[in-house]
Design a protein around this motif. Sequence first.
Motif, PDB file in Angstrom:
ATOM      1  N   GLN A 252       0.845  -1.188   0.000  1.00  0.00           N
ATOM      2  CA  GLN A 252       0.000   0.000   0.000  1.00  0.00           C
ATOM      3  C   GLN A 252       0.877   1.233   0.000  1.00  0.00           C
ATOM      4  N   LEU A 253       0.479   2.237  -0.770  1.00  0.00           N
ATOM      5  CA  LEU A 253       1.186   3.507  -0.806  1.00  0.00           C
ATOM      6  C   LEU A 253       0.552   4.485   0.166  1.00  0.00           C
ATOM      7  N   LEU A 274      -1.314  -3.446  -4.802  1.00  0.00           N
ATOM      8  CA  LEU A 274      -2.101  -2.284  -4.412  1.00  0.00           C
ATOM      9  C   LEU A 274      -3.588  -2.575  -4.574  1.00  0.00           C
ATOM     10  N   PHE A 277      -5.238   3.867  -4.526  1.00  0.00           N
ATOM     11  CA  PHE A 277      -4.222   4.899  -4.540  1.00  0.00           C
ATOM     12  C   PHE A 277      -4.291   5.701  -3.242  1.00  0.00           C
ATOM     13  N   PHE A 281      -3.651  11.624  -4.245  1.00  0.00           N
ATOM     14  CA  PHE A 281      -2.706  11.165  -5.256  1.00  0.00           C
ATOM     15  C   PHE A 281      -2.589  12.177  -6.391  1.00  0.00           C
ATOM     16  N   LEU A 291       1.506   6.768 -16.257  1.00  0.00           N
ATOM     17  CA  LEU A 291       1.349   5.944 -15.063  1.00  0.00           C
ATOM     18  C   LEU A 291       1.173   4.496 -15.485  1.00  0.00           C
ATOM     19  N   ALA A 293       0.301   0.915 -13.693  1.00  0.00           N
ATOM     20  CA  ALA A 293      -0.176   0.318 -12.443  1.00  0.00           C
ATOM     21  C   ALA A 293      -0.767  -1.059 -12.699  1.00  0.00           C
ATOM     22  N   ASN A 296      -2.186  -5.258 -10.314  1.00  0.00           N
ATOM     23  CA  ASN A 296      -2.536  -4.927  -8.931  1.00  0.00           C
ATOM     24  C   ASN A 296      -3.990  -5.319  -8.685  1.00  0.00           C
ATOM     25  N   PHE A 298      -6.980  -4.241  -7.657  1.00  0.00           N
ATOM     26  CA  PHE A 298      -7.685  -3.024  -7.284  1.00  0.00           C
ATOM     27  C   PHE A 298      -9.101  -3.332  -6.787  1.00  0.00           C
ATOM     28  N   LEU A 304     -12.652   4.679  -5.649  1.00  0.00           N
ATOM     29  CA  LEU A 304     -11.793   4.684  -6.831  1.00  0.00           C
ATOM     30  C   LEU A 304     -12.534   5.188  -8.065  1.00  0.00           C
ATOM     31  N   PHE A 307     -10.862   7.696 -10.734  1.00  0.00           N
ATOM     32  CA  PHE A 307      -9.654   7.379 -11.488  1.00  0.00           C
ATOM     33  C   PHE A 307      -9.846   7.443 -13.002  1.00  0.00           C
ATOM     34  N   THR A 324      -4.408  -3.753 -16.303  1.00  0.00           N
ATOM     35  CA  THR A 324      -4.822  -2.955 -15.151  1.00  0.00           C
ATOM     36  C   THR A 324      -6.308  -3.201 -14.952  1.00  0.00           C
TER      37      THR A 324
END
Length: 685
Positions: A252-253, A274, A277, A281, A291, A293, A296, A298, A304, A307, A324
Amino acid sequence: MKPLLPLLLPLLLLPDWTLASDCPKDCMCSSPNAIFCYQRRSPSVPRGLPASTTNLYLFQNGIETLAAEDFTGLDSLEMLDLSQNKLTELQDRVFEPLSELRNLDLSNNQIEHVSQASFSGLVLLERLYLYSNRIRSIHPAAFDGLKQLLELKLQGNQLTSLPTLRLPKLLLLDLSYNGIPPPGPSDFHTPNLESLKMAGLGLSDLDQELMGGLGNLHDLDLSQNQLRSVPAALREMRGLIRLGLAGNPVGQLRPEDLRNLEELQELDISNLNLQGFPEGFVRLLPRLQQLTAAENPFNCLCSLAWFPGWLRQANVQLGRTKETRCHFPPLNAGKVLEKLEHRDFGCPTTTTVTTSTAANSTPRPPLITTAPGTTPPPVAPPPPSDAPPAETDSDPPPAAPVSPSSSSADPDTETNFCPASICLNGGTCQLDRQGEVVCTCPRGTSGRYCQNQDEPPPPPPLPPEVSTATVAAAPDISSRHVTSTSILLDLHGYIRTRPYLRGIRLTYRNLSGPDRRPVHLSVPASYPEYTLRGLRPNSTYSVCASPLGEPAERDSSCTEARTASAQHTATEAQVKDHRLTSTLAPTLAVAILLVAVAAVVGAVCYMRRKRAKGHIDLGCDDPLPLELEGVKACLDNGALPQKQPESGLSPPPSAVHNSLEYEVPLMQTQCTANNNMAAVKPSYF
């Protein structure tokens, strides 16, 4: 002047003739100063090279050894490409005659050691490529004489230690995929370094003092390491433009992980496990242009929903778009994240009220309604309440609004409100007696925040009376019949548009599961339909078809299909039983009728024989009434005509069985889970 033209013409062509005569055997000399010797297949450097040569390309020649005599007289040489040969060692001072050399490519050889004098005399060298060799050791002073070096590539070797790099003008350094220990501040004396690549070194952290001495760094690659969190040393790297963190077990960020990275333009956070986000972000990375990603899991919930729209509005390019995808909830599992609409994230208007009890007669605060287009801030999960509210199928009646005057009359009374949009899928947010947040979920949803939504029933099938003219043109490859464990592929269009197709290469992968490795099948071009079996229920599969014997990316056609849930298996069995009953009922009726006719015919024949014995002439030459209706006394072997396959192809001998339908066998034996028959035919190719 005209008579002089034939005399001047040979003089004008003299330089080209001289160049062609000096060009070595099996080489090309298309320009005055460049010589290309590609796949020459000789263990040594060609002899007799022109002294004016500035660029010499000797890649894939099979060269095994080098000597200083090979380069004598090439004082003007600036570019030397010796990549993809069979060099195992570099003799001392072998390149010393090349005092003007600026670019040396020794990549993809079998070099094992670099000595102190391997590059002696190359005082003007700017680029040195040693990647993809077998280098185990480098002398500590091997690069000390290369004061003009700008790029040094050492990735993909077997280094266990790194010499101290005293290269004041170095701009690019690639150390990826070696066995060296984490570098420290004493290893790099490269104040102007702009690009540093340290992928696959097993790093668990970054030395803060080391990174602090690289104030000019713009490009940093830390992918495929063991970083469990974003290194704190990155917070001081304000000038970073490109950052690669892919393949690290970060999980996790956090907002502080990307703080002070306002100049970042390219970010790769693929395969970090992840689920979303970090907060803010968009504000943390205002200059982001690309980007990545992918890979992951999600959670495509309301948090979300911003996004996909942000990607379009900010003109941010999403790398590896098809990889993604969403992992949760089940309704969105396997879907491409970028292609989802705002309504797909389950963000309806949320009504917020407070709970009133007999013991607490505090009036309810006004209703709070969050528009579907807004993105709520993340809220910490509330602790479980001692007395959860009872679920109701209808929304509670609206409470009377509280005027500002009445609320300000008592300063000791504090009014608590539910956080906006904390309850999903139309859930109602309430505050219990202790002021804790609880959600009342409508019918068909569950969970603390009503995040679980029952899967909707499948859409009704298209009625047969719908005209095919209203349907769009069918793609080259599509899926017709999908069950919980199989997908029937329609390949008619793919075969029809490619009359010279030798065979079909099918590649499918599970986009919803943890194992997304592709599975390859080989199918002959004479089979317009094929069934994939042994699939996982409730999963999205990507299936691609390409010509057999050619690269998979050439002339390929893809489709996606989702298998049904396992709970539909019983329903499908009931439908099949119903179809079987519907098929057997007319068959039994015909069989009973035939038995009755046979009994009647037998009785008629018995009467004829009895009358014949009694010399009674009943006119046997005349047809009986039953014979006039087309009923014969005896059936030929009692056999009925067999049903032909729908595809129009006669089945192979191994495929004949009692069923009226058959499926073609698989071409190979390594994928037993997809065998359509017990008898497997060998590959045709």
